[in-house]
Design an enzyme around this catalytic site. Structure first.
Site, PDB file in Angstrom:
ATOM      1  N   ILE A 103       0.853  -1.189   0.000  1.00 17.53           N
ATOM      2  CA  ILE A 103       0.000   0.000   0.000  1.00 17.53           C
ATOM      3  C   ILE A 103       0.888   1.238   0.000  1.00 17.53           C
ATOM      4  O   ILE A 103       1.691   1.436   0.919  1.00 17.53           O
ATOM      5  CB  ILE A 103      -0.921   0.006   1.233  1.00 17.53           C
ATOM      6  CG1 ILE A 103      -1.768  -1.262   1.285  1.00 17.53           C
ATOM      7  CG2 ILE A 103      -1.804   1.247   1.249  1.00 17.53           C
ATOM      8  CD1 ILE A 103      -2.430  -1.516   2.630  1.00 17.53           C
ATOM      9  N   SER A 104       0.770   2.074  -1.024  1.00 17.98           N
ATOM     10  CA  SER A 104       1.526   3.317  -1.130  1.00 17.98           C
ATOM     11  C   SER A 104       3.022   3.030  -1.018  1.00 17.98           C
ATOM     12  O   SER A 104       3.580   2.326  -1.845  1.00 17.98           O
ATOM     13  CB  SER A 104       1.031   4.305  -0.064  1.00 17.98           C
ATOM     14  OG  SER A 104       1.546   5.597  -0.263  1.00 17.98           O
TER      15      SER A 104
END
Length: 271
Positions: A103-104
């Site tokens: 994530i990110s």
């Protein structure tokens, strides 16, 4: 150190110069474990809604390394970090092929893991991520808000800054940020510096075409941090990649946990 208050069993594992904080759920046998690398400045409690919407497969959520007093020397790099994580996963009993989600900022770690351990990584999910420093940048307002959150973690204006970073529904309805701030444990200064140094000079663009794992790229149409063009880059350069765009911003795992989990499980369970 271990605690069991959270639905995931939380462990903090000391490593030279830093500590790894992870949430573990043994789950039901029969499905490949899902290992999630969390985003910069985030903690695994923020993913409670998403985790609750997943099936009962074994699950490991790993926060970015914690650096308490001073930077480790040399500073950790993604290549060293995934080597350490692989060792930890084997110690936890996950020696079989795993599914990896990033994530990110955690998407950089996930891409590195898929490159270094192609036989360990069965499928790859990249959410709100990019190819690293060689990316299409977002607007300056989002960058300024990210710096503000990093330098002023206890600021009264962190709700406003968070809305600027998360974008999408949180930017249109800033009051919705409040429900998540109570679960946010701001990172220390050394931790954030170490996270940024790990990213410095790192890009997956030169080798994305070498990734062989089936890959799901999840992106927000209004992402101010990793604009949608980066998702198209990932999806076009990874040979076996599928792109799914959600009508939201960088924080779609917080605002749309059920939809994101449905997309993720649909990908992980397809033949």
């Amino acid at each position: 150190m271990t605690t069991s208050r959270h639905p995931l069993q939380i462990h903090v594992l000391a490593r030279p110069g830093y500590a790894l904080r992870l949430g573990l759920r043994r789950g039901r046998a029969g499905n490949p474990p899902l290992v999630i690398f969390n985003g910069l400045g985030a903690n695994l409690e923020l993913l409670d809604g998403f985790v609750a919407a997943l099936d009962e497969r074994p699950l490991v959520v790993i926060d970015a390394p914690i650096v308490e007093a001073a930077l480790p020397f040399p500073p950790y790099r993604f290549s060293n970090l995934v080597r350490e994580v692989d060792t930890v996963l084997i110690e936890l009993g996950f020696a079989e092929p795993i599914d990896v989600m990033g994530i990110s900022w955690g998407g950089f770690v996930a891409q590195q893991f898929a490159l270094q351990y192609p036989n360990r990584c069965r499928r790859l999910v990249l959410a709100a991520s990019s190819p690293g420093v060689l990316m299409v940048p977002g607007p300056p307002t989002a960058l300024i808000a990210m710096l503000g959150l990093g330098m002023l973690p206890g600021s009264l204006g962190r709700g406003f800054m968070s809305a600027r970073v998360l974008g999408g529904v949180f930017l249109r309805e800033p009051e919705r940020v409040t429900e998540h701030l109570g679960r946010l444990a701001p990172s220390g200064t050394w931790t954030q510096i170490a996270q940024l140094l790990a990213l410095w000079g790192w890009s997956s663009l030169p080798w994305l075409s070498h990734l062989r794992q089936p890959t799901l790229v999840l992106a927000g149409s209004e992402d101010p941090v990793a604009p949608l063009a980066n998702a198209y880059l990932l999806a076009n350069l990874i040979p076996d990649a599928t792109l799914t765009v959600l009508e939201d911003g960088h924080g779609f795992l917080l605002s749309r946990p059920l939809q994101t989990a449905t997309c993720t499980l649909g990908f992980l369970t397809r033949p």
